[in-house]
Design an enzyme around this catalytic site. Structure first.
Site, PDB file in Angstrom:
ATOM      1  N   GLY A 305      25.121  34.924  15.491  1.00  0.00           N
ATOM      2  CA  GLY A 305      23.680  35.044  15.307  1.00  0.00           C
ATOM      3  C   GLY A 305      23.130  33.936  14.424  1.00  0.00           C
ATOM      4  O   GLY A 305      23.586  32.785  14.455  1.00  0.00           O
ATOM      5  N   SER A 306      22.163  34.284  13.593  1.00  0.00           N
ATOM      6  CA  SER A 306      21.432  33.280  12.811  1.00  0.00           C
ATOM      7  C   SER A 306      22.297  32.520  11.816  1.00  0.00           C
ATOM      8  O   SER A 306      21.917  31.426  11.376  1.00  0.00           O
ATOM      9  CB  SER A 306      20.268  33.953  12.075  1.00  0.00           C
ATOM     10  OG  SER A 306      19.303  34.426  12.991  1.00  0.00           O
ATOM     11  N   ALA A 307      23.443  33.057  11.428  1.00  0.00           N
ATOM     12  CA  ALA A 307      24.325  32.324  10.523  1.00  0.00           C
ATOM     13  C   ALA A 307      24.763  31.005  11.143  1.00  0.00           C
ATOM     14  O   ALA A 307      25.070  30.034  10.434  1.00  0.00           O
ATOM     15  CB  ALA A 307      25.548  33.178  10.182  1.00  0.00           C
ATOM     16  N   PHE A 308      24.755  30.948  12.483  1.00  0.00           N
ATOM     17  CA  PHE A 308      25.191  29.739  13.180  1.00  0.00           C
ATOM     18  C   PHE A 308      24.142  28.630  13.125  1.00  0.00           C
ATOM     19  O   PHE A 308      24.422  27.493  13.503  1.00  0.00           O
ATOM     20  CB  PHE A 308      25.515  30.079  14.639  1.00  0.00           C
ATOM     21  CG  PHE A 308      26.593  29.228  15.238  1.00  0.00           C
ATOM     22  CD1 PHE A 308      27.898  29.314  14.813  1.00  0.00           C
ATOM     23  CD2 PHE A 308      26.286  28.322  16.258  1.00  0.00           C
ATOM     24  CE1 PHE A 308      28.888  28.522  15.364  1.00  0.00           C
ATOM     25  CE2 PHE A 308      27.268  27.523  16.830  1.00  0.00           C
ATOM     26  CZ  PHE A 308      28.577  27.630  16.375  1.00  0.00           C
ATOM     27  N   LYS A 309      22.945  28.946  12.661  1.00  0.00           N
ATOM     28  CA  LYS A 309      21.907  27.933  12.538  1.00  0.00           C
ATOM     29  C   LYS A 309      22.300  26.851  11.532  1.00  0.00           C
ATOM     30  O   LYS A 309      21.798  25.724  11.598  1.00  0.00           O
ATOM     31  CB  LYS A 309      20.585  28.578  12.146  1.00  0.00           C
ATOM     32  CG  LYS A 309      19.994  29.461  13.246  1.00  0.00           C
ATOM     33  CD  LYS A 309      18.816  30.274  12.763  1.00  0.00           C
ATOM     34  CE  LYS A 309      18.317  31.207  13.879  1.00  0.00           C
ATOM     35  NZ  LYS A 309      17.256  32.130  13.426  1.00  0.00           N
TER      36      LYS A 309
END
Length: 597
Positions: A305-309
């Site tokens: 999810g957003s941690a991969f941003k």
């Protein structure tokens, strides 16, 4: 006349054979027969002796040894497992397996009653074993040595015991997924017990026992003790306890299915703690479910999810496609890609690149990914280690799932920019964040510091290993400052640790519903991954909460769990706020130089 004379001559010759001569002739014939008989017997006996002593010798010796000699394994003490400060996490204790030879038992009733009292077993069970037709049965395995001594004092015929070694975990559930467990034969089955079984178990040796017709021991040939090597870990028992405690509290508080957490030194790859909840007691591993025994932090994967941003941001910064102050149109909180509308968790009109990460804007991250492009983005995904094993010294690690750009759809670049269409393990995500923390170098994580033989000789020693540089030091420094804004101004405020600067990224990813094949609206994975302090980082930590029913956002459940683990761990390591006491773990590694592979 001539014929009469010859007849008279024959008669006279017959009269000349006396009785004595006849007797001598008889004795001579008997002697010849006796001699021939003895000679024949000697030939037969010699042939039999040749057959027994020469021809059939190996066969007969093997049969004799099978009746008089018993070859049994020697008692091998499995090596001890220690944490980084010498605290025992796994030890071996002496035990005995009590056995019976039913055919040799003279008083089954009396023997059953005596053994029942000595071994605390039902008398009916023992009585049934004593009546068995089998040659040998074990009455009780891994019995305490005190019970074996009590049985010896009873001097019961047909009853004996084999001395053995049993694995014991004095901390019970603590570090269970790291320790793993061993089977009844003292062989490693999971975790470090399996990974380093060849060293911990030692070399198997044997002793030979000579016994009489009733199988009573006469002579025993002793062998050297087959002692295994000791294993010294990077794990800190106190940080492990803190991590497990806070993880359990988070899973319980949020009503989640499970949780995982890892604490790592971002510079050298040492794992300081690794925990999963629910957990199990390796002393009673047979009573635990397969799910509880599963080391999900290493062998399972999830969509980050957003941690991969943080990864798409790292690539864009490294390629100089964005600057922290560059502004992106938030499109009012929605963007259409490949015929699919992707929305933000709130409406944004205009955001700087730093704000895109701080507020976890999907629209902004997708636009950054579009600037980076398929080929470059895939290179950075692979460069940070996703899709490959970290090669941690634990069994069952997953490489995760990632497709090559030629297999991407029109939506894939956008999906990957917000952490979808890719599966990673918690360990992979932490190793990637550690590369940002340490200045841009991917390092190999490891658990075992050294393997030490019984004589004190170091057999093997793990040393830090730099895999490759993935981003420059300038990029890493810039990205760390941006990720600090996630905690000070954005979605990760609950991760803030008083007196320390924290950098990290929240993540809340939807899980795929297996029945529909679509993303579920109810099932999510909440996460936070980061490091502390931002300058000279000491700890990199990831927290994963799987399927929370309350507090369903990474910022509301995973971030505060990160905070508690970080705060208590730093307190344990006797650190002071930034600018005061020097940070101990950084000494000796803050000036480390890294080489490109």
């Amino acid at each position: 006349m001539l014929m009469r004379r010859r007849t008279r001559e024959r008669s006279s010759n017959k009269e000349e054979i006396t009785p004595a001569a006849a007797k001598r002739a008889l004795l001579r014939r008997r002697a010849i027969v006796l001699f021939c008989s003895l000679a024949a017997a000697l030939v037969v006996v010699s042939g039999q002796l040749f057959s027994l002593q020469i021809y059939r010798y190996p066969e007969l010796i093997k049969a004799a040894n099978g009746q008089t000699l018993r070859r049994v394994p020697s008692v091998a003490r499995r090596g001890t497992i220690y944490d980084r400060n010498g605290r025992e996490l796994a030890i071996s204790i002496g035990t005995a397996s009590i056995f019976v030879r039913p055919a040799e038992v003279e008083d089954p009733e009396g023997t059953s009653a005596a053994l029942s009292a000595a071994l605390s077993l039902p008398v009916e069970k023992i009585r049934a074993q004593l009546r068995s037709k089998k040659s040998l049965l074990y009455i009780k395995r891994s019995a305490p040595l005190e019970e074996a001594e009590a049985v010896t004092r009873l001097a019961l015929k047909g009853i004996g015991f084999d001395a053995q070694s049993k694995r014991f975990y004095p901390k019970a559930q603590q570090a269970a997924h790291l320790m793993g467990f061993v089977g009844t034969d003292d062989q490693g089955l999971e975790g470090l017990e399996l990974q380093y079984d060849a060293f911990l178990a030692g070399k198997r040796q044997w002793v030979v026992r000579q016994q009489d017709a009733k199988r009573r021991p006469i002579f025993r040939e002793e062998a050297d003790e087959a002692q295994g090597a000791d294993l010294h870990l990077t794990i800190d028992e106190v940080i492990q306890y803190i991590t497990e405690r806070e993880l359990e509290a988070a899973v319980s508080q949020s009503g989640a299915l499970s949780g995982s957490a890892i604490v790592m030194n971002p510079f050298n790859g040492e794992i300081l703690a690794l925990a999963n909840y629910p957990t199990f007691d390796p002393n009673l591993y047979g009573e635990a479910s397969a799910f509880a025994r599963r080391n999900r932090a290493v062998v399972d994967y999830y969509e980050p999810g957003s941690a991969f941003k943080a990864i798409v941001g790292a690539g864009a910064l490294e390629e100089r496609l964005v600057r922290p102050e560059d502004r992106f149109n938030g499109e009012g909180g929605a963007i259409e890609v490949g015929g699919v509308t992707i929305r933000d968790h709130e409406r944004f009109d205009s955001l700087t690149f730093a704000e895109v990460l701080a507020h976890s804007s999907n629209v902004g991250a997708i636009k950054v990914g579009q600037r980076l492009g398929k080929s470059h983005y895939y290179d950075y995904i692979s460069g940070f280690g996703f899709g490959n094993l970290t090669k941690i010294d634990l069994p069952g690690e997953t490489p995760g799932l990632i497709r090559r750009p030629k297999e991407w759809s029109a939506l894939s670049l956008a999906s990957l920019s917000i952490g979808q269409e890719i599966s990673v393990s918690p360990l992979q995500m932490l190793v990637a964040m550690s590369a940002i923390a340490n200045g841009g170098v991917l390092v190999r994580p490891y658990i075992a510091q050294s393997i030490v033989a019984a004589d004190g000789k170091v057999i093997r020693e793990n040393t830090p290993m730099q895999i490759r540089r993935v981003i420059s030091e300038d990029t890493a420094r810039t990205l760390a400052a941006i990720l600090k804004g996630v905690v000070t101004e954005g979605t990760g405020k609950a991760a803030a640790v008083e007196g320390f600067e924290v950098a990290g990224k929240t993540g809340t990813s939807q899980k795929t519903d297996r029945t529909t094949g679509r993303y579920s609206r109810q099932k999510v994975v909440a996460s936070f991954v980061g490091f502390v302090p931002v300058e000279r980082p000491q700890l990199a930590i990831i927290v994963i909460i799987d399927e929370p029913t309350t507090l369903r956002w990474g910022g509301s459940i995973a971030a505060p769990t990160f905070r508690e683990i970080a705060r208590e761990s730093l307190k344990h390591l006797r650190k002071g706020p930034v600018g005061q006491e020097p940070l101990r773990l950084a000494e000796g590694i803050r000036h480390a130089t890294f080489r490109l592979n």
